[in-house]
Design a protein around this motif. Sequence first.
Motif, PDB file in Angstrom:
ATOM      1  N   ARG A 115       0.731  -1.113  -0.095  1.00 39.03           N
ATOM      2  CA  ARG A 115       0.014  -0.006   0.006  1.00 39.03           C
ATOM      3  C   ARG A 115       0.819   1.371   0.015  1.00 39.03           C
ATOM      4  O   ARG A 115       0.162   2.350   0.092  1.00 39.03           O
ATOM      5  CB  ARG A 115      -1.021  -0.048   1.266  1.00 39.03           C
ATOM      6  CG  ARG A 115      -1.965  -1.178   1.164  1.00 39.03           C
ATOM      7  CD  ARG A 115      -2.850  -1.154   2.434  1.00 39.03           C
ATOM      8  NE  ARG A 115      -3.839  -2.389   2.340  1.00 39.03           N
ATOM      9  CZ  ARG A 115      -4.107  -2.697   3.624  1.00 39.03           C
ATOM     10  NH1 ARG A 115      -4.246  -1.898   4.687  1.00 39.03           N
ATOM     11  NH2 ARG A 115      -4.846  -3.869   3.430  1.00 39.03           N
ATOM     12  N   HIS A 116       2.124   1.258   0.002  1.00 38.05           N
ATOM     13  CA  HIS A 116       2.928   2.367  -0.397  1.00 38.05           C
ATOM     14  C   HIS A 116       3.770   2.364  -1.505  1.00 38.05           C
ATOM     15  O   HIS A 116       3.901   1.102  -2.181  1.00 38.05           O
ATOM     16  CB  HIS A 116       3.716   2.820   0.854  1.00 38.05           C
ATOM     17  CG  HIS A 116       4.685   1.536   1.340  1.00 38.05           C
ATOM     18  ND1 HIS A 116       4.500   0.753   2.277  1.00 38.05           N
ATOM     19  CD2 HIS A 116       6.028   1.362   0.794  1.00 38.05           C
ATOM     20  CE1 HIS A 116       5.534  -0.205   2.445  1.00 38.05           C
ATOM     21  NE2 HIS A 116       6.317   0.315   1.468  1.00 38.05           N
ATOM     22  N   ARG A 188       1.369   5.191   2.951  1.00 39.42           N
ATOM     23  CA  ARG A 188       0.122   4.800   2.472  1.00 39.42           C
ATOM     24  C   ARG A 188      -0.851   5.901   2.005  1.00 39.42           C
ATOM     25  O   ARG A 188      -1.276   5.904   1.096  1.00 39.42           O
ATOM     26  CB  ARG A 188      -0.749   3.760   3.382  1.00 39.42           C
ATOM     27  CG  ARG A 188       0.237   2.560   3.641  1.00 39.42           C
ATOM     28  CD  ARG A 188      -0.759   1.553   4.347  1.00 39.42           C
ATOM     29  NE  ARG A 188      -1.270   1.863   5.465  1.00 39.42           N
ATOM     30  CZ  ARG A 188      -0.607   2.003   6.761  1.00 39.42           C
ATOM     31  NH1 ARG A 188       0.528   1.306   6.710  1.00 39.42           N
ATOM     32  NH2 ARG A 188      -1.033   2.211   8.028  1.00 39.42           N
TER      33      ARG A 188
END
Length: 225
Positions: A115-116, A188
């Motif tokens: 998610r990053h 994120r």
Amino acid sequence: MKDGPDIARIAALIGDPARANMLVALLSGRALTATELAHEAGVTQQTASTHLARLTEGGLLRQERQGRHKYHALASEDVGHLLETLMGVAAGSGHLRSRIGPRDAALRKARICYRHLAGEMGTQLYDSLQAQGLLDCEDGPRLTPAGQGFMRDFGIDLDALRQGRAPLCRDCLDWSERRKHLAGSLGRALLSRIEALGWARLRPDSRIVEFSRDGERAFAKCFPI
């Protein structure tokens, strides 16, 4: 090792090629079904179910139910951080696939890591924040006062992020760049904001983050090298 955490058990869980492929597939941050993960691992669904049970029991995966369907996801950001670090060690030690596919260049440029943003674009973001005096990395990454103002102007709700359990900033060793990119709840949030601005999107069924031409120019202006 007689005392302390049992790292051998975790290493054995990750060390199986089929289970390793399943775990890497989940670095996209998506929750996937056993059928989807069986395809990623190249095994039958029955074999995949056995592997998934072991990974869940070992604390590396968690299960989510939606209606009649069961999905699997990484248990925590720490698991994602561990996998990305292991990939960096493998790459640095020369343990690479013998055949390089057409997706490799795109993965190295920009990909999602739990998610990053990772890859060339992820390390550029990290280096730029540091060079602009927005991120202090001397004793672990943390936002400077100027960095806090920048993030709020960029549309990031820092107060909401600080209410979560995850650390605001942490660094993660990028396996392809062999340098750090930004993880944590801020990492994120930045990727989510980049997607919301229309600069980039996650390619379906992949970890590749695709920037549009205009999006790449806007990113370079905001996070210059």
